[in-house]
Structure formats: structure tokens, C-alpha cells
Scaffold this active site. Structure first.
Site, short mmCIF file in Angstrom:
data_model
loop_
_atom_site.label_atom_id
_atom_site.label_comp_id
_atom_site.label_asym_id
_atom_site.label_seq_id
_atom_site.Cartn_x
_atom_site.Cartn_y
_atom_site.Cartn_z
CD GLU A 192 32.04 38.86 39.04
OE1 GLU A 192 31.67 39.81 39.78
OE2 GLU A 192 32.25 37.72 39.48
CD GLU A 248 35.72 35.75 40.24
OE1 GLU A 248 34.90 35.71 41.19
OE2 GLU A 248 36.12 36.80 39.71
#
Length: 503
Positions: A176, A295
Site C-alpha cells: 500500500e 487483501e
């Protein structure tokens, strides 16, 4: 007694989306909350094995048939020194873990997790730190894990008790990195350059590995999808996948809108595929970048309680959602969405596996139990291997706050040629009515309904707990018949359905 609506579906053996990569049923263990400590690892537990791993948890993981587990993060990895987790445990440092505001004892590191993965019959998807660190730490970790012997890092692994290489084949280039919350947050150009150079040296150490570049941490990011385009412009010829992350919640208690969230997931996937193919065309490349949705889950129940976690504690009760039936239906819709894109989504990780927004929960010193979301994931993982067929569905639709034309059925069909089986996964989103599904089966003469599994209940907010672990569980019903080439089956309102057919 509820009335019923009707939907028609066409499934034909000749019309295929693509083969299911088993890694689409992956999961995730981060050094966060009680995922590791009191989750997979609890040396003082009555069920602990010789390495301190909970055998009851391992058995539940095996039942899910998880082929790959992402590790060790997550936000955690962007501040992690992997060398802290190797060697004698008594010499390992305790560190302030800045991503989640806790203390990391480093009792479990790469060697321990590799051993756990063997015992759980799964592979590892290893993430490297591109937040506070970079190329050197990454290439040395690949050498430590995968090089046989005869070098500093490989011989150090051997001296630490792992004589054979861990042979980790899938690696994430950070986590991320588009997020301002991320330790070492970077612009797309900054990350793209670093990821490119890191990818090169990692593959020079081991040319057999596959690499995942960080995509956007959500489709709502202001940089999406330009982030993907820029990152791939730097990394295209050196990576194999780009990542996607998404979580959905129901803070407004709007069930019809919540059940439609998988439409957003579908749009997210389609946009990333388009962006990948734009960069492919721009570069005149023959290489196709696939997707790693590493995710995904429902996550919102624990947001309030997480504001009160004691800072600098060790393995606190953190990000522990207690899931209900409607959460399981959303997870089912998300699984179906991933499968419908099996031609490009090759890896996916339900985040996470134990205690932290997880299908498996544990009590310290006590039992482990299955949350509601355990069941659709288990069914998809065990019965969803094979070839995805292109479904044509005609069903009633509804509008919700954020979505229009939401089909009341979400469905996909999987053919397993080895077992001569056809499995249909279906969610009936309707709040009031059962759904009569009529499915025309092209090329499956002689197939009969082997079993129909459903997960439903009168209370959409019902869940499981340590006191009532079997409050919401699937059951088999004697329903469904095939007349000629037409399957007729009733899907109860607000239900997850697994219809298995064979000859």
C-alpha cells in the site's frame, strides 16, 4: 412463508472464462493484533505442538484448503527489519511497531512461519519492506530464504536450523505504498523506480520467483488508476502481478446496499485490467500482467473498539470483527466476483486468517471456532477448483443507495473435469423472497444434483461465538432436480448456496 421470484441462467460447457488458479483461495497473516501471537502461535496452549503452533488452528486452516498465505504484512512490513526475527529467540529484539502502535516481540519470524506453513500445507507469499528499507534488505531476504548454501545469508539460514531452502516463489514489493498512512509512503514515480530496481535484484538472486507490484490500496484513492499506470510504466517487464485491496462494511445498517458491494469490486477489477492492458499496448509488449487481489474482506465491526487499544501493548485484541450472516453473504458475493475474473485474477488473499478480521477465532488457552465467513470461503476453496464457465443470467434487479440494477442473484459455475462435477455458487440477495432458479446446462447430459448446501437463517445479524460456535452453520437440503438439460432449484431468501452436480 415467503413467496418466490424467478431467475434464468445459462451455463454451457463450451463457453469458458478461464481456469481457476488455486492461489485465488489464499489468505493473509500479518503481525497485527492476535493473528500471530495467540492466533497461530501460543506455546503454552494445551493444543500447542513442539514449535508452539496451535494444532487446532492448523486443522481449521487445512479444512479451508488455503494454498498460499501472505506474510508478514500489511502495514507492518513497511517498518519491519526481517533480521530481527531470525536466530536464537532470547537474542531477538523487542521493537516499537509503528504501524499499529504495539510492541513486536519477534518470537515468530521467517523461519518459524515457514515451518508453520509446512505444517498447515500451504505456501508463503512473502512481502518485503519498501517503506524504511529497499533493495539490499529485499535481495538478502531472497538469498536467505531461497539460496541453497555457500553464501553468507544462505549459510546463516542453515545455522539457524533450516537446512533446506524455504523456496518461497511469490513476493510482494512492499504494501500500500500509495497510502499516506504507510510508513515510507511514496509517490507513484518514487515507488515505481524503487520497485523496478528491487525487482531486478531479487530476480537476479532467484530468477524463478514471481513478483507483485503495489497497486492502489483502494479504488477510492484519489490517485487511482493513474497510480497503476505510472507504477507499471516503471515495472512492467520486471513484475508479474499488480495488487488490489478492498474492504466493505455496513456502518449505515443498509443491508441491500451492503449486499451490492461486490458490484464495486467487479468495477475495480475491470478498471485495473484495463489499465494493465493500456500499459501493455503503450509498451508494445507481449507480456500480460495479471492481478493479485491480496487483501479483501468485510471490515467495519471493530472500528470503534480499535480506538481504545492500549498503546505499546503486545498482541492486543485488535481488528477483531465478529461476523454475522449478512457478512458471510457479502464474502460469498466477493468470492463469486473473483471467480468470474479467473482469467486475470490469479492470486487473492482473504485478509486475514486468524483473529484479525478472520474466518477463524481463538480464545487464549481455550478453543478455536469458525466465524460465519468461514463457510463460503471453505466451500469455494474446496469446490471451486477447475474452469469457470461464462454464466448468462436473467434475474430481477433492484436499486440501492449506491448502486442501480443490482441482480438479486450473484452466481457463477465451475466445472471440475477431473471429478466430472459442475458446481454452482449462488447468493440470493433478496430481503423477502426465495428465488426459483432455472439453469439450462449445455453439455452436461446425465448430470444430477449431488447435494445442495445452504447458509441462511431467520436473523441476518446472527453470528458465532466461543459460547455458540455453531449458531450459524451450513446445512444440506433435499432440493433441486435436473429435467433433461434444465436444473430447477429454490434459493431461500438471503442465502449462500452451493449446488453440486455430477453424472
Amino acid at each position: 412463508m415467503s413467496s418466490s421470484k424467478k431467475a434464468r441462467m445459462l451455463v454451457d460447457k463450451k463457453y469458458k472464462v478461464g481456469n481457476v488458479d488455486k492461489r485465488i483461495f489464499g489468505s493473509f497473516i500479518e503481525h497485527l493484533g492476535r493473528a500471530v501471537y495467540e492466533g497461530i502461535y501460543e506455546p503454552d496452549h494445551p493444543q500447542a505442538d513442539d514449535k508452539g503452533f496451535r494444532k487446532d488452528v492448523i486443522e481449521l486452516v487445512k479444512e479451508l484448503n488455503v494454498p498460499i498465505v501472505r506474510y508478514p504484512g500489511g502495514n507492518f512490513v513497511s517498518g519491519y527489519n526481517w533480521e530481527d526475527g531470525i536466530g536464537p529467540k532470547e537474542k531477538r529484539p523487542k521493537r516499537l511497531e509503528l504501524a499499529w502502535g504495539v510492541i513486536e516481540p519477534n518470537e515468530v519470524g521467517v523461519d518459524e512461519f515457514a515451518e508453520w506453513a509446512k505444517r498447515a500445507d500451504t505456501d508463503i507469499m512473502m512481502a518485503v519492506n519498501l517503506g524504511t528499507r529497499g533493495m539490499d534488505a529485499a535481495r538478502y531476504l531472497v538469498e536467505y530464504c531461497n539460496h541453497p548454501s555457500g553464501t553468507y545469508w544462505s549459510d546463516l539460514r542453515i545455522s539457524n536450523g533450516a537446512a533446506q531452502p524455504h523456496n518461497i516463489k511469490v513476493w510482494c514489493l512492499g504494501n500500500e505504498m500509495d497510502g499516506p498512512w504507510q510508513i515510507g509512503h511514496k509517490t507513484a514515480d518514487e515507488y515505481g523506480r524503487l520497485a523496478c530496481e528491487t525487482a531486478k535484484v531479487m530476480k537476479w538472486v532467484d530468477p524463478t520467483i514471481e513478483l507483485v507490484a503495489c497497486g492502489s490500496s483502494g479504488s477510492g484513492m484519489p490517485t487511482f488508476p493513474q497510480w497503476e499506470a505510472t507504477v507499471l510504466d516503471h515495472t512492467y517487464e520486471h513484475v508479474d502481478y499488480i495488487s488490489l485491496h478492498t474492504y466493505y462494511g455496513n456502518r449505515d445498517n443498509d443491508t441491500p446496499n451492503f449486499l451490492a458491494r461486490s458490484l464495486d469490486m467487479d468495477k475495480f477489477i475491470s478498471t485495473v485490467i484495463s489499465t494493465c492492458d493500456y500499459v501493455k499496448a503503450k509498451k508494445r509488449s507481449n507480456k500480460t500482467i495479471n492481478l493479485s487481489f491480496d487483501e479483501w474482506n468485510v471490515w467495519y465491526h471493530s472500528h470503534d473498539s480499535d480506538q481504545h487499544v492500549e498503546r505499546w501493548s503486545t498482541a492486543p485484541h485488535q481488528v477483531e470483527d465478529s461476523y454475522n450472516l449478512e457478512d458471510a453473504l457479502v464474502v460469498g458475493c466477493m468470492l463469486i466476483t473473483l471467480l468470474k475474473h479467473a482469467d486475470r485474477v490469479k492470486i487473492a488473499c482473504l485478509a486475514q486468517l486468524v483473529n484479525v478480521i478472520a474466518p477463524i477465532m481463538t480464545e487464549k488457552g481455550g478453543p478455536a471456532w469458525k466465524q460465519t465467513i468461514y463457510y463460503p470461503f471453505m466451500h469455494a476453496s474446496n469446490y471451486g477448483r477447475g474452469t469457470v464457465l461464462m454464466p448468462v443470467v436473467d434475474a430481477p434487479k433492484y436499486d440501492s443507495k449506491d448502486f442501480t440494477d443490482v441482480p438479486i442473484i450473484e452466481s457463477v459455475a465451475i466445472e471440475n473435469e477431473e471429478k466430472n462435477e459442475l458446481t454452482i455458487f449462488a447468493v440470493n440477495r433478496d430481503m423477502e423472497d426465495a428465488l426459483e432458479l432455472e439453469c439450462v446446462l449445455g453439455g452436461y447430459e446425465g448430470y444430477k444434483v449431488k447435494e445442495h448446501i445452504i447458509l441462511n437463517g431467520d436473523d441476518i445479524k446472527a453470528g458465532n461465538s466461543v459460547e455458540r460456535p455453531d449458531n450459524v452453520i451450513p446445512r444440506k437440503i433435499q432440493d433441486g432436480r435436473v429435467d433433461g438439460e434444465t436444473l430447477s432449484v429454490m434459493l431461500p431468501r438471503l442465502s449462500w448456496n452451493v449446488i453440486r452436480l455430477g453424472d
